[in-house]
Structure formats: structure tokens, C-alpha cells
Motif scaffolding. Sequence first.
Motif, PDB file in Angstrom:
ATOM      1  N   THR A 350      44.888  42.601  42.936  1.00 41.81           N
ATOM      2  CA  THR A 350      45.240  43.614  41.944  1.00 41.81           C
ATOM      3  C   THR A 350      45.925  44.759  42.658  1.00 41.81           C
ATOM      4  O   THR A 350      45.900  44.858  43.894  1.00 41.81           O
ATOM      5  N   TYR A 351      46.540  45.632  41.891  1.00 34.13           N
ATOM      6  CA  TYR A 351      47.277  46.767  42.433  1.00 34.13           C
ATOM      7  C   TYR A 351      46.420  48.007  42.265  1.00 34.13           C
ATOM      8  O   TYR A 351      46.247  48.523  41.161  1.00 34.13           O
ATOM      9  N   ALA A 352      45.831  48.490  43.371  1.00 34.97           N
ATOM     10  CA  ALA A 352      44.896  49.610  43.285  1.00 34.97           C
ATOM     11  C   ALA A 352      44.787  50.290  44.647  1.00 34.97           C
ATOM     12  O   ALA A 352      45.361  49.848  45.643  1.00 34.97           O
ATOM     13  N   ASP A 353      44.014  51.394  44.679  1.00 37.73           N
ATOM     14  CA  ASP A 353      43.748  52.126  45.912  1.00 37.73           C
ATOM     15  C   ASP A 353      42.621  51.415  46.661  1.00 37.73           C
ATOM     16  O   ASP A 353      41.477  51.384  46.195  1.00 37.73           O
ATOM     17  N   GLN A 354      42.931  50.846  47.805  1.00 39.24           N
ATOM     18  CA  GLN A 354      41.956  50.023  48.525  1.00 39.24           C
ATOM     19  C   GLN A 354      40.714  50.806  48.914  1.00 39.24           C
ATOM     20  O   GLN A 354      39.587  50.330  48.729  1.00 39.24           O
ATOM     21  N   ASN A 355      40.876  52.029  49.437  1.00 41.26           N
ATOM     22  CA  ASN A 355      39.711  52.805  49.876  1.00 41.26           C
ATOM     23  C   ASN A 355      38.815  53.167  48.705  1.00 41.26           C
ATOM     24  O   ASN A 355      37.584  53.110  48.804  1.00 41.26           O
ATOM     25  N   ARG A 356      39.433  53.534  47.570  1.00 38.29           N
ATOM     26  CA  ARG A 356      38.637  53.924  46.397  1.00 38.29           C
ATOM     27  C   ARG A 356      37.888  52.721  45.825  1.00 38.29           C
ATOM     28  O   ARG A 356      36.707  52.817  45.482  1.00 38.29           O
ATOM     29  N   VAL A 357      38.578  51.602  45.703  1.00 37.05           N
ATOM     30  CA  VAL A 357      37.927  50.415  45.147  1.00 37.05           C
ATOM     31  C   VAL A 357      36.826  49.931  46.095  1.00 37.05           C
ATOM     32  O   VAL A 357      35.767  49.481  45.654  1.00 37.05           O
ATOM     33  N   SER A 358      37.054  50.032  47.415  1.00 36.58           N
ATOM     34  CA  SER A 358      36.001  49.678  48.370  1.00 36.58           C
ATOM     35  C   SER A 358      34.778  50.552  48.165  1.00 36.58           C
ATOM     36  O   SER A 358      33.629  50.069  48.216  1.00 36.58           O
ATOM     37  N   GLN A 359      35.013  51.835  47.901  1.00 39.63           N
ATOM     38  CA  GLN A 359      33.900  52.750  47.656  1.00 39.63           C
ATOM     39  C   GLN A 359      33.126  52.338  46.399  1.00 39.63           C
ATOM     40  O   GLN A 359      31.899  52.395  46.365  1.00 39.63           O
ATOM     41  N   VAL A 360      33.847  51.887  45.374  1.00 42.34           N
ATOM     42  CA  VAL A 360      33.197  51.424  44.146  1.00 42.34           C
ATOM     43  C   VAL A 360      32.292  50.222  44.432  1.00 42.34           C
ATOM     44  O   VAL A 360      31.120  50.185  44.039  1.00 42.34           O
ATOM     45  N   ILE A 361      32.849  49.228  45.130  1.00 40.83           N
ATOM     46  CA  ILE A 361      32.072  48.008  45.408  1.00 40.83           C
ATOM     47  C   ILE A 361      30.877  48.327  46.300  1.00 40.83           C
ATOM     48  O   ILE A 361      29.766  47.827  46.074  1.00 40.83           O
ATOM     49  N   ILE A 362      31.093  49.183  47.311  1.00 40.65           N
ATOM     50  CA  ILE A 362      29.987  49.563  48.201  1.00 40.65           C
ATOM     51  C   ILE A 362      28.872  50.255  47.433  1.00 40.65           C
ATOM     52  O   ILE A 362      27.681  49.978  47.645  1.00 40.65           O
ATOM     53  N   ASN A 363      29.232  51.144  46.515  1.00 43.67           N
ATOM     54  CA  ASN A 363      28.208  51.839  45.727  1.00 43.67           C
ATOM     55  C   ASN A 363      27.412  50.865  44.865  1.00 43.67           C
ATOM     56  O   ASN A 363      26.181  50.968  44.749  1.00 43.67           O
ATOM     57  N   LEU A 364      28.116  49.904  44.242  1.00 47.30           N
ATOM     58  CA  LEU A 364      27.416  48.937  43.400  1.00 47.30           C
ATOM     59  C   LEU A 364      26.517  48.022  44.228  1.00 47.30           C
ATOM     60  O   LEU A 364      25.361  47.747  43.847  1.00 47.30           O
ATOM     61  N   VAL A 365      27.020  47.553  45.362  1.00 48.17           N
ATOM     62  CA  VAL A 365      26.211  46.692  46.227  1.00 48.17           C
ATOM     63  C   VAL A 365      25.028  47.472  46.797  1.00 48.17           C
ATOM     64  O   VAL A 365      23.905  46.949  46.902  1.00 48.17           O
ATOM     65  N   SER A 366      25.275  48.737  47.170  1.00 50.55           N
ATOM     66  CA  SER A 366      24.204  49.580  47.713  1.00 50.55           C
ATOM     67  C   SER A 366      23.062  49.719  46.712  1.00 50.55           C
ATOM     68  O   SER A 366      21.882  49.588  47.062  1.00 50.55           O
TER      69      SER A 366
END
Length: 466
Positions: A350-366
Motif C-alpha cells: 500500500t502507499y503510506a508512511d512506513q514509520n507511522r504505519v509501523s508505529q500503528v502495528i507495534i502499538n496493536l501488537v504491544s
Amino acid sequence: MEHSLRTKLSLTIALIMLLTVASISFLSNILIEKEFTNYLIIQQEKRTQEITDSLSQQYDMDTKTWNADFVHTIGMYALYDGYIVKVYDLQNQTIWDAETCDMSLCTAVMDDISHRMNTKYPQMNGEFMSKTISITKNGKVIGTADVSYFGPYFLSADDFQFLNALNTVLIGIGLFSLVFSVIVGSILAKRLSRPILHTVTVTKQISEGDYDVRITEVSKTRELNDLIVAVNHLADSLGKQESLRKQLTADVAHELRTPLTSIGTHIEAMIEGVWEPTNERLKSCHDEILRIGKIIQDLENLAKVESDNLKLDKTQINLYALSEKAVANFAAEIDKKKLNVSIEGESSDTYADQNRVSQVIINLVSNAVKYTPEHGIIKIFISEDKQFVRLCVSDNGIGIPEDELPYVFERFYRADKSRNRMTGGSGIGLAIVKSIVTAHGGMVEAESHLNEGSSFVIKLPKNKME
């Protein structure tokens, strides 16, 4: 100069009604005058024909003579109607002449008609004109009639009286319509403005901090009902935000007070010589300082994400790869709790901000790792359709109460204060998730059942969004 809504509505409705009636009256006058003019011209032609037809009846075909008395009577009646008649036989000899018979009357009739028409219709520039008509009987010409009248048409006194009466009626209708429109407009304006004024009163109370006030009035107007619902929803949202703000103040104060109290107690004991400044005690103080720093960092992250000028550095990213990296960050915790973590689905780009989306996934996994008990299961599933890529993080952890589920994405909302303190969370991770996903034009949803587990789903648009 300000005017009330009711006054403006009343004046607007009255003005519209007045303009409508005036336009109708004006157009009606033009149409009626045009049709009436055509009617007069036709009647004038018919009248001249009637005169000649009447004259033909006064000729005796056998004796070839005219009945002079009846010709005189017909001529005089025509004169009174505004027609000056001259009758000639076949030898062009005068049978009867209105001017010769009564010149003064002819002059008076001509002057009266001319004055009346020139006064009422000066733009017409009318004048008396003559028309020669053959008089026939049984298909034979028996003479001619010279008929003079004011042309191209003229109105009698009765005609003017009719037009004056018509104009009076139209003016009366206009005045009645104006008064009626003012009354109706005032009534309608009162009915429309009442709920609006009530809404204004309620919104003032809301602006003063009274978030419990509500509009209970129901309007039959759809737009006003929408406004009432919107204002009530605004009051409800502001009330919840105020509660969250107070809760935030209490939570932040508690989160900061606890480590600061612990640090202060430890340092004070070491200063007074009660405790030896051992490595273990200094490490405890250091851990509390790190905890304070983590809270401040979370606050800074949220402020940055929710900033209006947040800039996204969009590139082509792969959710599957980002999910693998996020899981790797928690490898130690996952091994410690012996959790079963799996990543399934398509390797979606997908076309998105990699750092921001990584932060989203990390928060959900955390969150999933924190609130899933030992030997629990965490699943990450990735899918896509024509418009969105979809990432779902689900677990069989402790779950969230159903009545608190709608608020989990609110800033600093904490469904269980003790649980968050035990796990070290600051209560703003999901707020950051929602802000980042929304900034990308996506959506985030949550589904959970207490003691059964939770599922968090993010949807990001596949197309480039500038």
C-alpha cells in the motif's frame, strides 16, 4: 444593525409575496391590455360593418330610394358611439352627412374621444381616420359609406370604467396579499425561529460549560431536527471530552506522582543516611525516571500525530513485512509468556508512511502481548480488496467490557487503571493508532468480549492519496 431571525424571515416572506403579486399584476395588466386592444380593434371593424349592414336595409331595391329618416337614426346612434358617418349613393350624391346634420355634436364627440385617448394613452399618438366601405344589398353595390373614427382604436367611457375597476381589483388583491403575507410570514417565522432560538440558548449554555443540557423540542422540519440532533451530539461529545480531560489530569498526575514519590523517598532516605546508596537502589530510581520519560515520550508522540500540520512521507510499503518486524520487536516478551503468534494472509502493498504505519502495528501488537495471558494466541491477518488493504490483530486475552469499547480510541481513555499501571501502559496507544490511520484516509475498528479476547482492524486505502 442586527435584526432578529424572526424579523428577517417575516420581511423576506412578505417581500417575496409582494414581488410575486406585483409581478403577476404587472404581467396581467400587460396581457389584459394587449388582449383588450386586439378585442377593441376587432369590435371596431365589426361595428363599422354593422353600420353599413344597417344602412343597406334602408334602401328599397324596387324604387331605388333611401329611407332618409332611418338613415338619420342609424347615423345618430353611430355618432353617439364615436363613429361619424357619411352616406353616398351610386352617383356619389350625399344621402346623409353627420357633420352637415349636427356639426357641433360631431365636433364635441371628436374632441371628447381625442382628449380621453390622448390623456390616457399619449404614447399611442392616435387620430381620427376615415374608412370608405361599399354598401351592398343582395350582392349589389347600392352606395358607399365614409366612416370616421379615432384610430387605431379608442375606448368608450364604459371601457375606461371597466379598466379602472380591474386595476382597482388588482391593487386590492396586492394590498390584501401583502397584509396576508406579513401575517403568514410572521406565523411561519415564529414557528421556524422558536426551535432555532432555543438551540441558540442551549449552545450558549454549552459554551459556558453546561454539557448536561439537551434540546428536547422536536420540530417537523427535517433540517431543524438535524440541527437539534447535532447540537445534542455536540453537548454529549463535549461532556465526554470534559470527563476524559478530567480523567487525563487525574491519570497523568497519578502516573507522575507515583514514580516521583518513589524517587523522592529513596533519595531522601539515602541523603539522611537511612539507606546506603547501593547499585540496586540507584537502579530502582533510574527505572522510575525511565518510566517518567516513557510517559512524556508518549505524550509527545500523541501531540505530534494529532498536529494539524502532520506531514506523511508516503512510499510503497508491505504490511506483511512490517508485521514481521513488529513481532520481532517483542520476541523476548513473547518467549517469556510462551505466546503463539502467527501472521497470515496476503503480502499486501500500500502507499503510506512506513514509520507511522509501523508505529500503528507495534502499538496493536504491544497491546495484544500485554493483555494476552501465558500460552495465549495472537493472530495477525492481512487481506485486501479493490479499495483497501486490511490488517487485523486479534488475541484471546482479557478483552474489554462492551460498554467501554466505544471509548477505547479516545485520548488517555483507560478501561482499567490498575491493569494499565501494572503493564506500564500510558493509555494513549490506541489514540495514536486512530490518529495515524485517519491521517492516511483509513479507518480503524475494534471488537472485543470480556475474558474472550479482542480484535483490532485497520483499513488503509490502496491508491495514492496526496
